[in-house]
Design a protein around this motif. Structure first.
Motif, mmCIF file in Angstrom:
data_model
loop_
_atom_site.group_PDB
_atom_site.id
_atom_site.type_symbol
_atom_site.label_atom_id
_atom_site.label_comp_id
_atom_site.label_asym_id
_atom_site.label_seq_id
_atom_site.Cartn_x
_atom_site.Cartn_y
_atom_site.Cartn_z
ATOM 1 N N VAL A 54 0.850 -1.206 0.000
ATOM 2 C CA VAL A 54 0.000 0.000 0.000
ATOM 3 C C VAL A 54 0.881 1.250 0.000
ATOM 4 C CG1 VAL A 54 -1.628 1.349 1.388
ATOM 5 C CG2 VAL A 54 -2.026 -1.079 1.025
ATOM 6 N N ALA A 55 1.911 1.269 0.825
ATOM 7 C CA ALA A 55 2.806 2.429 0.866
ATOM 8 C C ALA A 55 3.479 2.639 -0.488
ATOM 9 C CB ALA A 55 3.862 2.242 1.960
ATOM 10 N N TYR A 56 3.915 1.556 -1.132
ATOM 11 C CA TYR A 56 4.545 1.659 -2.445
ATOM 12 C C TYR A 56 3.550 2.179 -3.481
ATOM 13 C CZ TYR A 56 6.952 0.420 -6.731
ATOM 14 O OH TYR A 56 7.539 0.470 -7.964
ATOM 15 N N THR A 57 2.312 1.691 -3.411
ATOM 16 C CA THR A 57 1.273 2.131 -4.346
ATOM 17 C C THR A 57 0.970 3.606 -4.174
ATOM 18 O OG1 THR A 57 0.291 -0.072 -4.362
ATOM 19 C CG2 THR A 57 -1.106 1.739 -5.086
ATOM 20 N N LEU A 58 0.933 4.078 -2.941
ATOM 21 C CA LEU A 58 0.568 5.470 -2.680
ATOM 22 C C LEU A 58 1.727 6.443 -2.892
ATOM 23 C CD1 LEU A 58 -1.730 5.006 0.426
ATOM 24 C CD2 LEU A 58 -2.393 5.369 -1.962
ATOM 25 N N ASP A 59 2.935 5.934 -3.079
ATOM 26 C CA ASP A 59 4.076 6.802 -3.339
ATOM 27 C C ASP A 59 3.892 7.486 -4.690
ATOM 28 O OD1 ASP A 59 6.635 7.957 -2.962
ATOM 29 O OD2 ASP A 59 7.495 6.448 -4.298
ATOM 30 N N GLY A 60 3.909 8.781 -4.700
ATOM 31 C CA GLY A 60 3.796 9.534 -5.944
ATOM 32 C C GLY A 60 2.370 9.822 -6.378
ATOM 33 N N VAL A 61 1.391 9.468 -5.553
ATOM 34 C CA VAL A 61 -0.006 9.758 -5.892
ATOM 35 C C VAL A 61 -0.251 11.252 -5.712
ATOM 36 C CG1 VAL A 61 -2.402 9.384 -5.184
ATOM 37 C CG2 VAL A 61 -0.831 7.467 -5.323
ATOM 38 N N SER A 62 -0.889 11.847 -6.707
ATOM 39 C CA SER A 62 -1.203 13.274 -6.635
ATOM 40 C C SER A 62 -2.713 13.456 -6.748
ATOM 41 C CB SER A 62 -0.481 14.016 -7.766
ATOM 42 O OG SER A 62 -1.025 13.618 -9.013
ATOM 43 N N LEU A 63 -3.141 14.690 -6.916
ATOM 44 C CA LEU A 63 -4.568 14.980 -7.042
ATOM 45 C C LEU A 63 -5.111 14.636 -8.415
ATOM 46 C CD1 LEU A 63 -4.789 18.369 -5.095
ATOM 47 C CD2 LEU A 63 -5.424 16.078 -4.322
#
Length: 107
Positions: A54-63
């Protein structure tokens, strides 16, 4: 420039190292099935792996919907499949598939 024998040696060395890393836990843990530490790890590791994913997936997520929508879809699918079937393999493969599909569709 590497020659064919050098490439063969490099591949063999990498294969031996990979095999050793894969077999080492089984060799080192032989005869320790009743260990309290191993019992704890067998309960905690699946959750730990999911948290890292989950942390890897959410890395770099923007709006931008092209980043958060695949992440939300993948995480939601993984959680839903796991709650439904209690299968880590199905959950990971299904969630990854949804994530990749949405990423490609929204790219």
């Amino acid at each position: 420039m590497l020659t064919n024998p050098q490439i063969a040696v490099a591949v063999a060395v990498v294969a031996v190292i990979t095999f050793s890393c894969r077999i080492a836990p089984f060799v080192l843990l032989r005869g320790r099935k009743d260990s309290a530490l191993l019992a704890f790890l067998s309960r905690a590791m699946p959750l730990g792996v999911m948290i890292v994913l989950v942390a890897y997936t959410l890395d770099g997520v923007s709006l931008s919907p092209s980043t958060w929508l695949p992440a939300a879809g993948g995480i939601g699918t993984t959680a839903g499949l796991h709650l439904w079937r209690r299968s880590i393999g199905l959950s990971l493969i299904g969630g990854t598939g949804v994530y990749v599909a949405l990423s490609l569709l929204l790219a």
